[in-house]
Write a protein that holds these residues in place. Structure first.
Motif, PDB file in Angstrom:
ATOM      1  N   GLN A  66      16.190 -62.745  47.743  1.00 19.61           N
ATOM      2  CA  GLN A  66      14.801 -63.055  47.424  1.00 19.61           C
ATOM      3  C   GLN A  66      14.248 -61.955  46.520  1.00 19.61           C
ATOM      4  OE1 GLN A  66      12.484 -63.607  50.947  1.00 19.61           O
ATOM      5  NE2 GLN A  66      13.776 -65.228  51.744  1.00 19.61           N
ATOM      6  N   ASP A  67      13.385 -62.340  45.607  1.00 24.37           N
ATOM      7  CA  ASP A  67      12.704 -61.380  44.756  1.00 24.37           C
ATOM      8  C   ASP A  67      11.359 -61.052  45.391  1.00 24.37           C
ATOM      9  OD1 ASP A  67      14.656 -61.306  42.722  1.00 24.37           O
ATOM     10  OD2 ASP A  67      13.859 -63.149  41.839  1.00 24.37           O
ATOM     11  N   ASP A  68      10.838 -59.908  45.046  1.00 24.08           N
ATOM     12  CA  ASP A  68       9.504 -59.517  45.520  1.00 24.08           C
ATOM     13  C   ASP A  68       8.476 -60.150  44.593  1.00 24.08           C
ATOM     14  OD1 ASP A  68       7.277 -58.397  46.640  1.00 24.08           O
ATOM     15  OD2 ASP A  68       7.712 -56.351  45.956  1.00 24.08           O
ATOM     16  N   ARG A  97      12.402 -66.807  44.456  1.00 23.34           N
ATOM     17  CA  ARG A  97      12.952 -66.025  43.346  1.00 23.34           C
ATOM     18  C   ARG A  97      12.130 -66.232  42.076  1.00 23.34           C
ATOM     19  NH1 ARG A  97      17.139 -63.487  43.727  1.00 23.34           N
ATOM     20  NH2 ARG A  97      18.004 -63.798  41.661  1.00 23.34           N
ATOM     21  N   PHE A  98      12.232 -65.252  41.170  1.00 27.09           N
ATOM     22  CA  PHE A  98      11.528 -65.338  39.896  1.00 27.09           C
ATOM     23  C   PHE A  98      11.996 -66.558  39.105  1.00 27.09           C
ATOM     24  CE2 PHE A  98      11.376 -60.509  40.269  1.00 27.09           C
ATOM     25  CZ  PHE A  98      10.072 -60.483  40.715  1.00 27.09           C
ATOM     26  N   PHE A 153      10.313 -60.368  34.406  1.00 18.54           N
ATOM     27  CA  PHE A 153      11.070 -59.707  35.466  1.00 18.54           C
ATOM     28  C   PHE A 153      12.533 -60.115  35.417  1.00 18.54           C
ATOM     29  CE2 PHE A 153       6.847 -59.101  37.535  1.00 18.54           C
ATOM     30  CZ  PHE A 153       6.942 -57.722  37.718  1.00 18.54           C
ATOM     31  N   ILE A 154      12.788 -61.367  35.072  1.00 13.07           N
ATOM     32  CA  ILE A 154      14.181 -61.826  34.959  1.00 13.07           C
ATOM     33  C   ILE A 154      14.866 -61.071  33.824  1.00 13.07           C
ATOM     34  CG2 ILE A 154      15.647 -63.793  34.348  1.00 13.07           C
ATOM     35  CD1 ILE A 154      13.452 -65.584  35.683  1.00 13.07           C
ATOM     36  N   SER A 209      15.796 -57.488  34.760  1.00 13.24           N
ATOM     37  CA  SER A 209      16.865 -57.268  35.742  1.00 13.24           C
ATOM     38  C   SER A 209      18.227 -57.616  35.216  1.00 13.24           C
ATOM     39  CB  SER A 209      16.607 -58.078  37.000  1.00 13.24           C
ATOM     40  OG  SER A 209      16.558 -59.455  36.704  1.00 13.24           O
TER      41      SER A 209
END
Length: 154
Positions: free
Chosen positions: A88-90, A112-113, A150-151, A154
């Motif tokens: 899971q993403d924040d 998730r994002f 954000f994707i 990362s």
């Protein structure tokens, strides 16, 4: 006679000036004394609070040192399942998503994002109806663009 009056006035003014100077010095001494007393009180209070803070920091350091040991012991007693839960993403990193909204999105299956970035118009409408407070937030805060950023990071 004018010279005599002038001398008397000058003496009177000198006496008044000396009296005012004396009163001012007494007042100044009292004020400084009070300020010094107050400063001493504040310094002692700061010392007390500093000691309290240091003790609390020591306690927290001890707890953190004990926490990994407890977690390791718990992991030994509870074997992890072979299948891990999906990552899971924040989502709270996205502006406009707080803890409550992240929980509501998770309840709706968005963890998730990528999921957030790929939402279609129909899915967005469904979320508008399903989640209170969701209305137009996605567009207003550009959640999908933020998620894509954000994707990319990362």
């Amino acid at each position: 006679m004018f010279k005599k009056a002038k001398k008397m006035i000058k003496k009177d003014l000198q006496k008044r000036y000396e009296k005012m100077e004396d009163l001012f010095q007494k007042f100044e001494h009292r004020v400084y004394g009070h300020l010094e007393d107050r400063l001493e009180t504040l310094e002692s209070r700061i010392d007390e609070l500093s000691d309290l803070l240091n003790r609390r920091l020591d306690q927290l350091a001890e707890q953190q040192g004990a926490a990994p040991k407890e977690e390791a012991a718990q992991e030994e007693t509870n074997p992890s399942p072979e299948e891990e839960a999906p990552a899971q993403d924040d989502l709270c990193q996205i502006k406009g998503i707080g803890k409550v909204m992240a929980e509501q999105l998770a309840a709706a299956g968005i963890h998730r994002f990528e999921q957030l970035a790929e939402l279609g118009p129909e899915e967005i409408k469904a979320l508008d109806l399903e989640i209170s407070g969701f209305q137009n937030r996605l567009e207003r805060y550009n959640w999908q663009e933020q998620a894509q950023q954000f994707i990319a990071e990362s």
